[in-house]
Design a protein around this motif. Sequence first.
Motif, short mmCIF file in Angstrom:
data_model
loop_
_atom_site.label_atom_id
_atom_site.label_comp_id
_atom_site.label_asym_id
_atom_site.label_seq_id
_atom_site.Cartn_x
_atom_site.Cartn_y
_atom_site.Cartn_z
N GLY A 1 0.79 -1.22 0.00
CA GLY A 1 0.00 0.00 0.00
C GLY A 1 0.82 1.27 0.00
O GLY A 1 0.30 2.35 0.31
N LYS A 2 2.10 1.17 -0.37
CA LYS A 2 2.98 2.34 -0.36
C LYS A 2 3.12 2.99 -1.73
O LYS A 2 3.68 4.08 -1.84
CB LYS A 2 4.37 1.94 0.16
N PHE A 3 2.63 2.31 -2.76
CA PHE A 3 2.73 2.87 -4.11
C PHE A 3 1.47 2.50 -4.88
O PHE A 3 1.00 1.36 -4.83
CB PHE A 3 3.97 2.34 -4.84
N ARG A 4 0.92 3.46 -5.60
CA ARG A 4 -0.33 3.25 -6.32
C ARG A 4 -0.12 2.38 -7.56
O ARG A 4 0.80 2.63 -8.35
CB ARG A 4 -0.94 4.59 -6.74
N GLN A 5 -0.98 1.39 -7.72
CA GLN A 5 -0.86 0.50 -8.86
C GLN A 5 -1.10 1.24 -10.17
O GLN A 5 -0.40 0.99 -11.17
CB GLN A 5 -1.86 -0.66 -8.72
N ASP A 6 -2.10 2.15 -10.21
CA ASP A 6 -2.38 2.87 -11.45
C ASP A 6 -1.21 3.77 -11.87
O ASP A 6 -0.91 3.89 -13.06
CB ASP A 6 -3.68 3.67 -11.35
N LEU A 7 -0.52 4.35 -10.90
CA LEU A 7 0.65 5.16 -11.22
C LEU A 7 1.78 4.28 -11.75
O LEU A 7 2.47 4.65 -12.71
CB LEU A 7 1.11 5.94 -9.99
N TYR A 8 1.95 3.12 -11.14
CA TYR A 8 2.99 2.20 -11.60
C TYR A 8 2.80 1.84 -13.07
O TYR A 8 3.74 1.90 -13.86
CB TYR A 8 2.97 0.93 -10.74
N TYR A 9 1.58 1.46 -13.44
CA TYR A 9 1.34 1.05 -14.83
C TYR A 9 1.40 2.23 -15.78
O TYR A 9 1.73 2.06 -16.96
CB TYR A 9 0.01 0.31 -14.94
N ARG A 10 1.08 3.43 -15.29
CA ARG A 10 1.20 4.62 -16.16
C ARG A 10 2.66 4.94 -16.42
O ARG A 10 3.03 5.38 -17.51
CB ARG A 10 0.50 5.81 -15.50
N LEU A 11 3.50 4.73 -15.43
CA LEU A 11 4.93 5.00 -15.59
C LEU A 11 5.64 3.91 -16.38
O LEU A 11 6.59 4.17 -17.11
CB LEU A 11 5.59 5.11 -14.21
N ASN A 12 5.18 2.68 -16.23
CA ASN A 12 5.91 1.52 -16.75
C ASN A 12 5.60 1.26 -18.22
O ASN A 12 5.23 0.16 -18.61
CB ASN A 12 5.58 0.29 -15.90
N VAL A 13 5.77 2.29 -19.05
CA VAL A 13 5.57 2.13 -20.49
C VAL A 13 6.78 1.43 -21.11
O VAL A 13 6.66 0.43 -21.81
CB VAL A 13 5.33 3.50 -21.16
N VAL A 14 7.94 1.97 -20.84
CA VAL A 14 9.19 1.33 -21.26
C VAL A 14 10.06 1.18 -20.02
O VAL A 14 10.40 2.16 -19.37
CB VAL A 14 9.94 2.18 -22.32
N GLN A 15 10.40 -0.05 -19.69
CA GLN A 15 11.19 -0.31 -18.48
C GLN A 15 12.63 -0.62 -18.86
O GLN A 15 12.89 -1.44 -19.75
CB GLN A 15 10.61 -1.48 -17.70
N VAL A 16 13.54 0.05 -18.20
CA VAL A 16 14.97 -0.21 -18.38
C VAL A 16 15.51 -0.75 -17.07
O VAL A 16 15.53 -0.04 -16.06
CB VAL A 16 15.73 1.07 -18.79
N HIS A 17 15.89 -2.01 -17.06
CA HIS A 17 16.44 -2.61 -15.84
C HIS A 17 17.95 -2.45 -15.85
O HIS A 17 18.63 -2.90 -16.78
CB HIS A 17 16.08 -4.10 -15.77
#
Length: 205
Positions: A100-116
């Motif tokens: 509950g420390k990070f919003r799921q909708d924000l995560y998916y909005r940010l995670n368009v292109v992930q660079v690990h």
Amino acid sequence: FIRVNCGAIPPELIESELFGYEKGAFTGAVTSKPGRFELADGGSLFLDEIAEIPVAMQVKLLRAIQEQEFERVGGIKTLKVNVRLIAATNQDLLAAIEEGKFRQDLYYRLNVVQVHLPPLRERTSDIPLLIGHFVAQLNQRLGREVKGCSAEAESALIHRSWPGNIRELENVVERCMLFCDGEQIELDHLPAEPGELVGAPPLTA
């Protein structure tokens, strides 16, 4: 290119830092000030340590990313911007979502292109390049003329575990240059690794 270290900003100031504020919005706001989104208009905004943004603020951040618009703190005018957003964190965001420390909708909005980015210990071929970069930077800052590392010192740095990754490497190079009295960093300039006794013999099985 505008960079924001979200972990270095107090939670109560994060909104005004990102979106700016109008004169009189709060005590001490004697003038209006643009936020980082405004400053990055037409360019890129890098939100480092994004997991440190409070959950309540994440809602406003999501809207700003989704709609490309926001209001300054204390303002009523909606401002539109065109910003490329880059976010980074060293935390497991999926675990933060479960807690509950990070919003799921924000995560998916940010995670368009992930660079690990793998930890430094998994990309040791980068270490000599990074050492050269830090030595050049520190020569300029410290007024030194160190040319680099000896082969022995470089090998020792390559084979370290680096739990602190690049920041730890930078700190070690800076420490070595402060104690270096010649043209290159030698093995005896290197600090011991955490948990390692200086001058102790190597452990044997």
